[in-house]
Design an enzyme around this catalytic site. Structure first.
Site, PDB file in Angstrom:
ATOM      1  N   LYS A   1      27.164 -28.237  -8.146  1.00 35.49           N
ATOM      2  CA  LYS A   1      27.944 -28.452  -6.926  1.00 35.49           C
ATOM      3  C   LYS A   1      27.207 -29.446  -6.037  1.00 35.49           C
ATOM      4  CE  LYS A   1      30.239 -25.719  -3.317  1.00 35.49           C
ATOM      5  NZ  LYS A   1      30.366 -24.349  -2.747  1.00 35.49           N
TER       6      LYS A   1
ATOM      7  N   HIS B   1      28.139 -30.206  -2.795  1.00 39.31           N
ATOM      8  CA  HIS B   1      28.309 -29.967  -1.374  1.00 39.31           C
ATOM      9  C   HIS B   1      27.986 -28.500  -1.071  1.00 39.31           C
ATOM     10  CE1 HIS B   1      32.111 -28.844  -3.277  1.00 39.31           C
ATOM     11  NE2 HIS B   1      32.265 -27.971  -2.264  1.00 39.31           N
TER      12      HIS B   1
END
Length: 408
Positions: A106, A108
């Site tokens: 991921k 963010h």
């Protein structure tokens, strides 16, 4: 016959009734035609996940593996690790953190590809099955990236097919060999066969097909617990006359499994060889013959776990380059008693003492005898003892053999 643990029977029963475990004719990715098929992807209801988590928790506790946290590799490992952590806490009062990963990191928010607790201490990985080993090796790499604060503790899977891969080792055996840790399973192919034998219900043809498949593709292995079931004295050396010679089940089972893998013996062959060893060594109490002709007198050069005569000990050393280099006598000459003992000393260590009997079977038994042993039954055992080892088959060897065939 030793029975399955309750959690194993329950797991197999539920898998059969829900079509997760099936019998028939199935073509595997390897190209083999298997008489059974296990699809962990069908463990897809709350009830089935709960049952599976309970089985995993029980298998973890039964294994005795030491761990500080759980990890489930994406994707099938995610529900497994969460549910098993819950069962360990709610039903066994074992509260441990757990984590799982994303397939893609991921970029963010909190970022990264690990969700849950950070890797700390001994990390036990939970997965559905091991086929090629790719998922497990990926998990190991993730744990190693955490540095010295985390160590790979082992793996637990639902099913161990207990069969060879493309080489002489299965994917599970390769992981165990490369990483130096154990892979534990809720059930294995041998457990499925045992379940069928215990329940029967007109399943003789399926049992026959399963055993035929195992004889062709299966590998035999022996755990410490299984060895103690066969030979109870291996649980302790406290009453041994020669402590330096005595071996407990944890040491013996590991070395026997190594010999089985190296010599590629199937269950019936391994059972015959190990039964011979157990009888001759009084359940691994001895690896030197101290009692020749019923007298407390050492027979020079005779020993290791099968009590091979000195000529075979010399033959074993001669066949192994590393041992030949350590010999200080002429192995082709007429050896004195002292020289025979010096040769025996070369093979009393754990790396060789169990292996001599397997080498003897490989090199001294005819193909005809081996074919009879592979077919199984007491006739094959008699062929091994009478035509290869020499002499009648002692009753105790029959008993050991029968128990070993059951667990291997």
């Amino acid at each position: 016959m030793s029975s399955l643990e309750a959690y194993q029977s329950d797991f197999i029963t539920t898998c059969l009734s829900n079509g997760i475990l099936k019998f028939g004719s199935f073509t595997l990715k390897s190209g083999r035609t298997s008489p059974y098929f296990f699809n962990a992807g069908d463990l897809s209801t709350g009830e089935l996940v709960l049952m599976t988590a309970r089985a995993y928790a029980s298998a973890i506790i039964a294994s005795g593996v030491q761990f500080d946290m759980l990890f489930g590799p994406a994707y099938k490992g995610i529900p497994l690790v969460a549910a098993t952590a819950l069962i360990l806490q709610s039903e066994h009062s074992i509260n441990v953190p757990f984590a799982f990963d994303r397939k893609e990191a991921k970029t963010h928010g909190e970022g990264g590809n690990i969700i849950g607790a950070p890797f700390r201490g001994r990390v036990l990985v939970l997965d559905d099955v091991i086929t090629g080993g790719t998922s497990i090796r990926h998990s190991i790499e993730l744990i190693r990236k955490a540095g010295d604060c985390a160590q790979f503790a082992g793996v637990v899977v639902s099913l161990d097919r207990q069969e060879k891969g493309k080489g002489e080792k299965s994917a599970i055996q390769e992981v165990e060999s490369e990483e130096g840790v154990k892979v534990f399973s809720v059930i294995g192919m041998n457990d499925i066969i045992k379940y069928l034998e215990e329940t029967r219900n007109g399943q003789e043809n399926i049992i026959k097909q399963m055993m035929e498949y195992r004889n062709v593709y299966g590998f035999a292995s022996l755990t410490a617990k299984q060895l103690e079931q066969v030979a109870p004295k291996t649980s302790s050396c406290s009453e041994a006359s020669y402590m330096e010679e005595c071996a407990t089940s944890d040491v013996a089972s590991e070395r026997l499994t190594e010999a089985i893998e190296q010599h590629n013996t199937i269950a019936n062959e391994s059972a015959a060889i190990i039964a011979w060893q157990l009888n001759e060594s009084l359940e691994y109490r001895y690896n030197i013959n101290h009692f020749s002709n019923d007298q407390k007198k050492h027979n020079p050069g005779q020993g290791t776990r099968c009590m091979a005569n000195s000529e075979f000990i010399v033959g074993y050393v001669s066949a192994h380059e590393d041992l030949r280099g350590e010999a200080t006598v002429d192995l082709g000459g007429n050896l004195s008693d002292e020289e025979k003992d010096s040769v025996l000393d070369l093979v009393l260590d754990d790396s060789h003492t169990y292996d001599v009997a397997f080498w003897f079977y490989d090199t001294q038994c005819t193909d005809s005898v081996k074919n009879q042993v592979r077919k199984g039954g007491m006739g094959g055992l008699d062929a091994f003892m009478q035509q290869c080892v020499g002499g009648p088959t002692p009753q105790k060897i029959y008993e050991y053999f029968d128990l070993l065939v059951d667990v291997l």
